[in-house]
Design an enzyme around this catalytic site. Sequence first.
Site, mmCIF file in Angstrom:
data_model
loop_
_atom_site.group_PDB
_atom_site.id
_atom_site.type_symbol
_atom_site.label_atom_id
_atom_site.label_comp_id
_atom_site.label_asym_id
_atom_site.label_seq_id
_atom_site.Cartn_x
_atom_site.Cartn_y
_atom_site.Cartn_z
ATOM 1 N N SER A 1 -60.626 -26.797 -19.132
ATOM 2 C CA SER A 1 -61.838 -27.191 -19.651
ATOM 3 C C SER A 1 -62.533 -26.027 -19.920
ATOM 4 C CB SER A 1 -62.634 -27.922 -18.519
ATOM 5 O OG SER A 1 -63.902 -28.059 -18.755
ATOM 6 N N HIS B 1 -60.014 -29.159 -23.203
ATOM 7 C CA HIS B 1 -60.863 -30.139 -22.684
ATOM 8 C C HIS B 1 -62.370 -29.641 -23.093
ATOM 9 C CE1 HIS B 1 -62.087 -33.610 -20.158
ATOM 10 N NE2 HIS B 1 -63.155 -32.781 -19.699
ATOM 11 N N ASP C 1 -66.263 -30.457 -22.432
ATOM 12 C CA ASP C 1 -67.314 -31.437 -21.784
ATOM 13 C C ASP C 1 -68.756 -31.169 -22.225
ATOM 14 O OD1 ASP C 1 -65.937 -32.062 -19.366
ATOM 15 O OD2 ASP C 1 -65.586 -29.970 -19.188
ATOM 16 N N MET D 1 -72.674 -32.483 -22.121
ATOM 17 C CA MET D 1 -73.580 -33.081 -21.286
ATOM 18 C C MET D 1 -74.884 -32.843 -21.783
ATOM 19 S SD MET D 1 -72.145 -30.985 -18.003
ATOM 20 C CE MET D 1 -70.397 -30.819 -17.375
ATOM 21 N N HIS E 1 -64.894 -35.071 -23.981
ATOM 22 C CA HIS E 1 -65.506 -35.914 -22.825
ATOM 23 C C HIS E 1 -66.943 -35.852 -22.915
ATOM 24 C CE1 HIS E 1 -66.019 -36.066 -18.155
ATOM 25 N NE2 HIS E 1 -66.225 -37.319 -18.708
ATOM 26 N N MET F 1 -70.268 -36.728 -21.692
ATOM 27 C CA MET F 1 -71.075 -37.144 -20.597
ATOM 28 C C MET F 1 -72.711 -37.296 -21.002
ATOM 29 S SD MET F 1 -69.380 -34.865 -17.714
ATOM 30 C CE MET F 1 -68.563 -33.939 -18.993
ATOM 31 N N MET G 1 -62.747 -39.906 -13.171
ATOM 32 C CA MET G 1 -63.425 -38.799 -12.250
ATOM 33 C C MET G 1 -63.055 -38.394 -11.078
ATOM 34 S SD MET G 1 -65.219 -37.049 -14.923
ATOM 35 C CE MET G 1 -65.731 -35.878 -13.972
ATOM 36 N N GLY H 1 -70.891 -33.385 -14.106
ATOM 37 C CA GLY H 1 -72.209 -32.575 -14.378
ATOM 38 C C GLY H 1 -71.786 -31.151 -14.157
ATOM 39 N N GLY I 1 -68.849 -27.880 -13.050
ATOM 40 C CA GLY I 1 -67.429 -27.345 -12.903
ATOM 41 C C GLY I 1 -67.826 -27.050 -11.374
ATOM 42 N N GLY I 2 -66.502 -26.569 -10.797
ATOM 43 C CA GLY I 2 -66.193 -25.835 -9.689
ATOM 44 C C GLY I 2 -66.593 -26.824 -8.368
ATOM 45 N N ASP J 1 -60.018 -35.679 -13.921
ATOM 46 C CA ASP J 1 -61.095 -34.414 -14.093
ATOM 47 C C ASP J 1 -61.832 -34.248 -13.066
ATOM 48 O OD1 ASP J 1 -62.656 -32.739 -15.413
ATOM 49 O OD2 ASP J 1 -63.763 -34.361 -17.046
ATOM 50 N N GLY J 2 -61.772 -33.056 -12.634
ATOM 51 C CA GLY J 2 -62.652 -32.444 -11.649
ATOM 52 C C GLY J 2 -62.018 -31.965 -10.219
ATOM 53 N N GLY J 3 -62.107 -30.728 -9.999
ATOM 54 C CA GLY J 3 -61.512 -30.173 -8.723
ATOM 55 C C GLY J 3 -59.994 -30.251 -8.646
ATOM 56 N N GLY K 1 -60.652 -26.808 -14.820
ATOM 57 C CA GLY K 1 -61.756 -25.834 -15.375
ATOM 58 C C GLY K 1 -61.598 -24.469 -14.531
ATOM 59 N N SER K 2 -62.407 -24.253 -13.462
ATOM 60 C CA SER K 2 -62.618 -23.221 -12.693
ATOM 61 C C SER K 2 -60.957 -22.593 -12.302
ATOM 62 C CB SER K 2 -63.357 -23.397 -11.545
ATOM 63 O OG SER K 2 -63.276 -24.611 -11.065
HETATM 64 C C1 DX5 Z 1 -67.298 -32.037 -14.940
HETATM 65 C C2 DX5 Z 1 -66.569 -31.880 -16.010
HETATM 66 C C3 DX5 Z 1 -65.018 -31.272 -15.747
HETATM 67 C C4 DX5 Z 1 -65.333 -29.878 -15.448
HETATM 68 C C5 DX5 Z 1 -64.080 -29.699 -14.363
HETATM 69 O O1 DX5 Z 1 -68.323 -32.860 -15.157
HETATM 70 O O2 DX5 Z 1 -66.174 -33.060 -16.780
HETATM 71 O O3 DX5 Z 1 -64.219 -31.429 -17.055
HETATM 72 O O4 DX5 Z 1 -65.135 -28.875 -16.370
HETATM 73 O O5 DX5 Z 1 -64.298 -28.432 -13.702
HETATM 74 P P1 DX5 Z 1 -63.282 -28.135 -12.335
HETATM 75 O O6 DX5 Z 1 -62.041 -28.157 -12.811
HETATM 76 O O7 DX5 Z 1 -63.841 -26.719 -12.174
HETATM 77 O O8 DX5 Z 1 -63.846 -29.003 -11.523
HETATM 78 ZN ZN ZN Z 2 -64.749 -33.312 -18.156
#
Ligand code: DX5
Ligand code: ZN
Length: 220
Positions: free
Chosen positions: A9, A34, A36, A38, A67, A69, A138, A143, A145-146, A177-179, A199-200
């Site tokens: 991401s 990916h 994101d 928002m 994606h 959001m 999710m 909303g 990352g990290g 997606d996420g963490g 992402g992170s």
């Molecule tokens: C969160 C996003 C994710 C985010 C993931 O709302 O949809 O795609 O970038 O980031 P990490 O991998 O750091 O959780």
């Molecule tokens: Zn995402």
Amino acid sequence: MRNLIIAPSVLACDFLNIGSEVHMLNESAADWIHIDVMDGVFVPNISFGFPVLEAIHKVATKVLDVHLMIEKPEQYISTFAKAGAKVITVHYEACPHVHRTIQQIKDAGCLAGVAINPGTPVEVYEDIIADLDLALIMSVNPGFGGQKFIPNAINKTKRLAEMAAKAGNTSLKIEIDGGVTMANAADLYQAGADVLVAGSFVFASKDPKATIAELLSVAN
Ligand code: DX5
Ligand code: ZN
């Protein structure tokens, strides 16, 4: 062995050097990138929109996995497709006419995905699963990352994989997606995940390309 796709991401990349970040991803083992989007309404954060996607599209050699959001995503599908999206995922919670929105994404020439928040049960997929190319679970509240991975996503992945098999949708891609980190990637793959967004974990690592390869190795 099932195929696994890693989708880094760019929300976590260095925005001052987004071109070189995308070049790095082009050279990596990631098949998708990916993106994101928002809107500050559906989620409590604002990221980026069309100009950034168009700029990435100019240099990216990978599939752009967008994606959304955002509220009222149906108003923007064709613009995202024209800007370079190949996969477009909308949120179930943002779509009162989700069946129509799925058709709209397909009519725009893209793969159609629907995402669900951590508090939304996988059972909401029941009557749309046959029409879907992708289902995104999710594993954090969208909303930011990290954030910390919510382990129930593994259970949801298993339930969704069973549902897809029952419905006969053998080509459905399950995306998480996420963490996502090496602490949960293997469990997610074994539960039935086809696409892992990270992402992170990728961009904060010393060697992002090696981290992507490491995530992909859970499928071996
Ligand atoms: C969160 C996003 C994710 C985010 C993931 O709302 O949809 O795609 O970038 O980031 P990490 O991998 O750091 O959780
Ligand atoms: Zn995402």
